[in-house]
Scaffold this motif. Structure first.
Motif, PDB file in Angstrom:
ATOM      1  N   ASP A  31     -13.898  10.026  14.104  1.00 60.63           N
ATOM      2  CA  ASP A  31     -13.735  11.474  13.897  1.00 60.63           C
ATOM      3  C   ASP A  31     -13.669  11.793  12.403  1.00 60.63           C
ATOM      4  O   ASP A  31     -14.293  12.749  11.925  1.00 60.63           O
ATOM      5  CB  ASP A  31     -12.453  11.976  14.575  1.00 60.63           C
ATOM      6  N   TRP A  32     -12.912  10.996  11.669  1.00 58.26           N
ATOM      7  CA  TRP A  32     -12.733  11.205  10.228  1.00 58.26           C
ATOM      8  C   TRP A  32     -14.066  11.082   9.488  1.00 58.26           C
ATOM      9  O   TRP A  32     -14.365  11.870   8.588  1.00 58.26           O
ATOM     10  CB  TRP A  32     -11.718  10.186   9.709  1.00 58.26           C
ATOM     11  N   LEU A  33     -14.884  10.083   9.858  1.00 58.63           N
ATOM     12  CA  LEU A  33     -16.183   9.884   9.208  1.00 58.63           C
ATOM     13  C   LEU A  33     -17.079  11.111   9.391  1.00 58.63           C
ATOM     14  O   LEU A  33     -17.772  11.531   8.459  1.00 58.63           O
ATOM     15  CB  LEU A  33     -16.885   8.653   9.787  1.00 58.63           C
ATOM     16  N   ILE A  34     -17.055  11.682  10.582  1.00 60.48           N
ATOM     17  CA  ILE A  34     -17.887  12.859  10.860  1.00 60.48           C
ATOM     18  C   ILE A  34     -17.332  14.089  10.138  1.00 60.48           C
ATOM     19  O   ILE A  34     -18.090  14.856   9.525  1.00 60.48           O
ATOM     20  CB  ILE A  34     -17.982  13.097  12.379  1.00 60.48           C
ATOM     21  N   ASP A  35     -16.012  14.260  10.164  1.00 60.26           N
ATOM     22  CA  ASP A  35     -15.391  15.408   9.495  1.00 60.26           C
ATOM     23  C   ASP A  35     -15.644  15.386   7.991  1.00 60.26           C
ATOM     24  O   ASP A  35     -15.842  16.439   7.365  1.00 60.26           O
ATOM     25  CB  ASP A  35     -13.878  15.429   9.750  1.00 60.26           C
ATOM     26  N   ARG A  36     -15.636  14.177   7.396  1.00 66.06           N
ATOM     27  CA  ARG A  36     -15.847  14.048   5.942  1.00 66.06           C
ATOM     28  C   ARG A  36     -17.327  13.919   5.597  1.00 66.06           C
ATOM     29  O   ARG A  36     -17.672  13.629   4.452  1.00 66.06           O
ATOM     30  CB  ARG A  36     -15.081  12.828   5.400  1.00 66.06           C
ATOM     31  N   LYS A  37     -18.180  14.069   6.593  1.00 68.37           N
ATOM     32  CA  LYS A  37     -19.637  13.971   6.419  1.00 68.37           C
ATOM     33  C   LYS A  37     -20.076  12.610   5.861  1.00 68.37           C
ATOM     34  O   LYS A  37     -21.094  12.487   5.170  1.00 68.37           O
ATOM     35  CB  LYS A  37     -20.158  15.107   5.506  1.00 68.37           C
ATOM     36  N   GLU A  38     -19.295  11.570   6.150  1.00 66.06           N
ATOM     37  CA  GLU A  38     -19.704  10.201   5.823  1.00 66.06           C
ATOM     38  C   GLU A  38     -20.685   9.669   6.863  1.00 66.06           C
ATOM     39  O   GLU A  38     -21.398   8.716   6.619  1.00 66.06           O
ATOM     40  CB  GLU A  38     -18.480   9.284   5.741  1.00 66.06           C
ATOM     41  N   ALA A  39     -20.690  10.301   8.029  1.00 67.86           N
ATOM     42  CA  ALA A  39     -21.619   9.931   9.091  1.00 67.86           C
ATOM     43  C   ALA A  39     -22.053  11.204   9.806  1.00 67.86           C
ATOM     44  O   ALA A  39     -21.222  12.077  10.070  1.00 67.86           O
ATOM     45  CB  ALA A  39     -20.971   8.960  10.074  1.00 67.86           C
ATOM     46  N   THR A  44     -23.883   6.762  14.334  1.00 67.39           N
ATOM     47  CA  THR A  44     -23.981   6.259  12.961  1.00 67.39           C
ATOM     48  C   THR A  44     -22.631   5.752  12.473  1.00 67.39           C
ATOM     49  O   THR A  44     -22.547   4.718  11.794  1.00 67.39           O
ATOM     50  CB  THR A  44     -24.495   7.368  12.026  1.00 67.39           C
ATOM     51  N   GLY A  45     -21.555   6.466  12.816  1.00 69.57           N
ATOM     52  CA  GLY A  45     -20.219   6.018  12.432  1.00 69.57           C
ATOM     53  C   GLY A  45     -19.890   4.651  13.000  1.00 69.57           C
ATOM     54  O   GLY A  45     -19.313   3.798  12.314  1.00 69.57           O
ATOM     55  N   ILE A  46     -20.272   4.423  14.242  1.00 68.76           N
ATOM     56  CA  ILE A  46     -20.027   3.121  14.877  1.00 68.76           C
ATOM     57  C   ILE A  46     -20.824   2.035  14.168  1.00 68.76           C
ATOM     58  O   ILE A  46     -20.315   0.933  13.903  1.00 68.76           O
ATOM     59  CB  ILE A  46     -20.389   3.191  16.377  1.00 68.76           C
ATOM     60  N   ARG A  47     -22.076   2.335  13.834  1.00 66.47           N
ATOM     61  CA  ARG A  47     -22.916   1.354  13.142  1.00 66.47           C
ATOM     62  C   ARG A  47     -22.344   1.011  11.775  1.00 66.47           C
ATOM     63  O   ARG A  47     -22.374  -0.146  11.336  1.00 66.47           O
ATOM     64  CB  ARG A  47     -24.335   1.891  12.999  1.00 66.47           C
ATOM     65  N   LEU A  48     -21.801   2.019  11.082  1.00 65.67           N
ATOM     66  CA  LEU A  48     -21.199   1.780   9.771  1.00 65.67           C
ATOM     67  C   LEU A  48     -19.997   0.850   9.872  1.00 65.67           C
ATOM     68  O   LEU A  48     -19.847  -0.098   9.094  1.00 65.67           O
ATOM     69  CB  LEU A  48     -20.775   3.110   9.146  1.00 65.67           C
ATOM     70  N   MET A  49     -19.126   1.121  10.823  1.00 61.29           N
ATOM     71  CA  MET A  49     -17.940   0.285  10.979  1.00 61.29           C
ATOM     72  C   MET A  49     -18.300  -1.125  11.451  1.00 61.29           C
ATOM     73  O   MET A  49     -17.648  -2.095  11.079  1.00 61.29           O
ATOM     74  CB  MET A  49     -16.957   0.944  11.944  1.00 61.29           C
ATOM     75  N   GLN A  50     -19.359  -1.224  12.254  1.00 56.47           N
ATOM     76  CA  GLN A  50     -19.813  -2.551  12.666  1.00 56.47           C
ATOM     77  C   GLN A  50     -20.305  -3.339  11.459  1.00 56.47           C
ATOM     78  O   GLN A  50     -20.112  -4.547  11.367  1.00 56.47           O
ATOM     79  CB  GLN A  50     -20.934  -2.435  13.708  1.00 56.47           C
ATOM     80  N   LYS A  51     -20.937  -2.633  10.505  1.00 58.93           N
ATOM     81  CA  LYS A  51     -21.389  -3.276   9.274  1.00 58.93           C
ATOM     82  C   LYS A  51     -20.196  -3.858   8.515  1.00 58.93           C
ATOM     83  O   LYS A  51     -20.249  -4.970   7.982  1.00 58.93           O
ATOM     84  CB  LYS A  51     -22.111  -2.252   8.416  1.00 58.93           C
ATOM     85  N   LEU A  52     -19.106  -3.102   8.468  1.00 59.52           N
ATOM     86  CA  LEU A  52     -17.905  -3.591   7.792  1.00 59.52           C
ATOM     87  C   LEU A  52     -17.303  -4.784   8.529  1.00 59.52           C
ATOM     88  O   LEU A  52     -16.775  -5.708   7.902  1.00 59.52           O
ATOM     89  CB  LEU A  52     -16.869  -2.476   7.664  1.00 59.52           C
ATOM     90  N   MET A  53     -17.389  -4.783   9.849  1.00 52.39           N
ATOM     91  CA  MET A  53     -16.904  -5.934  10.619  1.00 52.39           C
ATOM     92  C   MET A  53     -17.768  -7.154  10.352  1.00 52.39           C
ATOM     93  O   MET A  53     -17.265  -8.265  10.184  1.00 52.39           O
ATOM     94  CB  MET A  53     -16.904  -5.620  12.114  1.00 52.39           C
TER      95      MET A  53
END
Length: 370
Positions: A31-39, A44-53
């Motif tokens: 939710d935070w990623l979408i609210d801050r327009k990071e995703a 896309t937010g899930i893919r980003l966090m998977q990248k960090l994992m």
């Protein structure tokens, strides 16, 4: 991570009578990623966090999930629980970041816009200026240690000579920070970081084989072909291959091969941390030594992969092959083949020289000094 701490998304949380310090809820973070327009969306937010994992930056608090799930599950930054893997590369990166931040925060910084050959470069410094500053600030004990630090930073792509022609020296040569640590990067840039290169930018030798099993006699090998298909090669003794193929070359043949439909694209990332030029390799005082290797080929070749061009480098070495036994290592640069200077040649020409030459291969290589 720091923004999440400031926003109180990272905090101690209690679940099933147990307290988990410094963690966040996956669904809240999406939710935070979408609210801050990071995703732009949840996918896309899930893919980003998977990248960090995948890069060992975050993990599930109990390591029960290897995937990032957009649910009410607790995850944590490894930096917050001491499990972040501090490899040599990471330590060098953090050291470079620390020095950069220190340099840009002072009023009379040695980092300036300078010009060389009518070209302006940002965040530049002279080699001797950097060494003076490192000693003065107590970052190193002496000038020798400062030179060693500068070379490590250059080899890891954090600084570079402005035209990429020299290693790091205690001189008036002009260098710059290659990484702008203060540029705010959008998280979505992570999704494009592994964009594939063209074959011409990352060529692999078509003549070198890697063992899939060490059994003698008929052996299966993985052959990296120029068309990037993975092919299984049925390898027997040289004499048998030659007689079957009718090939005049007594050491190698392109047949027979048992070819399956391509199952994957084979375009591995270069083992070099950054590109190296011939000028840098041969510059006086450069941290490289020359070694002569005598490699006697076996039934399936010499057991190494050459990549790149001008200069070529050793991309891979079969640990059980003749090249490894002779002392060949990855990241060595090919200086000569059977007495012929080859630093100016590409991998196709060098592979042709090796394949048409004698079974006993004499190579000169240049190796970085540890």
């Amino acid at each position: 991570r720091l923004r999440l701490h400031d926003g109180k998304l990272i905090k101690d949380r209690r679940y099933h009578l147990r307290t988990y310090p410094n963690c966040f809820v996956a669904k809240e973070l999406t939710d935070w990623l979408i609210d801050r327009k990071e995703a732009p969306d949840r996918e896309t937010g899930i893919r980003l966090m998977q990248k960090l994992m995948d890069h060992y930056i975050i993990h599930h608090v109990c390591d029960e999930h290897s995937d990032y799930k957009d649910a009410k599950l607790l995850y944590r930054f490894r930096k917050d629980d001491g499990t972040f893997p501090l490899s040599k590369d990471v330590k060098v990166f953090l050291r470079g970041q620390s020095l950069y931040e220190k340099l840009v925060s002072v009023e009379e910084s040695i980092l300036k816009v300078r010009e060389e050959n009518s070209v302006k470069y940002q965040r530049t410094f002279l080699g001797r200026e950097m060494i003076d500053w490192l000693v003065q600030e107590g970052e190193v004990e002496n000038r020798k240690e400062a030179v060693e630090l500068g070379r490590v930073l250059l080899e890891h792509g954090i600084i570079q000579h402005v035209s990429n022609r020299h290693h790091f020296f205690d001189s008036d040569i002009l260098y710059q920070f290659w990484i702008n640590f203060r540029r705010r990067r959008r998280l979505t840039e992570l999704l494009n970081e592994n964009s594939s290169r063209t074959l011409s930018e990352s060529p692999d030798s078509p003549f070198c084989l890697r063992k899939l099993n060490p059994d003698p006699g008929n052996t299966s090998f993985l052959s990296v072909q120029t068309n990037k298909e993975i092919k299984i090669v049925s390898a027997v003794r040289r004499s048998s291959i030659t007689s079957l193929a009718g090939n005049s070359n007594p050491y190698f043949s392109t047949t027979p091969t048992l070819v399956f439909p391509p199952v994957a694209e084979c375009n591995p990332k270069s083992v070099l941390k950054r590109p190296i030029t011939n000028e840098e390799l041969l510059s006086p005082g450069a941290p490289y030594i020359k070694k002569t290797l005598t490699i006697v080929g076996d039934a399936v070749g010499w057991g190494f992969v050459v990549r790149g061009g001008r200069p070529c480098h050793i991309q891979a070495v079969d640990p059980g092959g003749p090249a490894a036994a002779a002392g060949m290592k990855v990241c060595q640069f090919v200086f000569s083949v059977n007495g012929m200077y080859v630093l100016h040649l590409d991998y196709q020409t060098i592979s042709s020289l090796i394949m048409t030459g004698p079974r006993t291969l004499v190579m000169e290589v240049m190796e970085g000094i540890e």
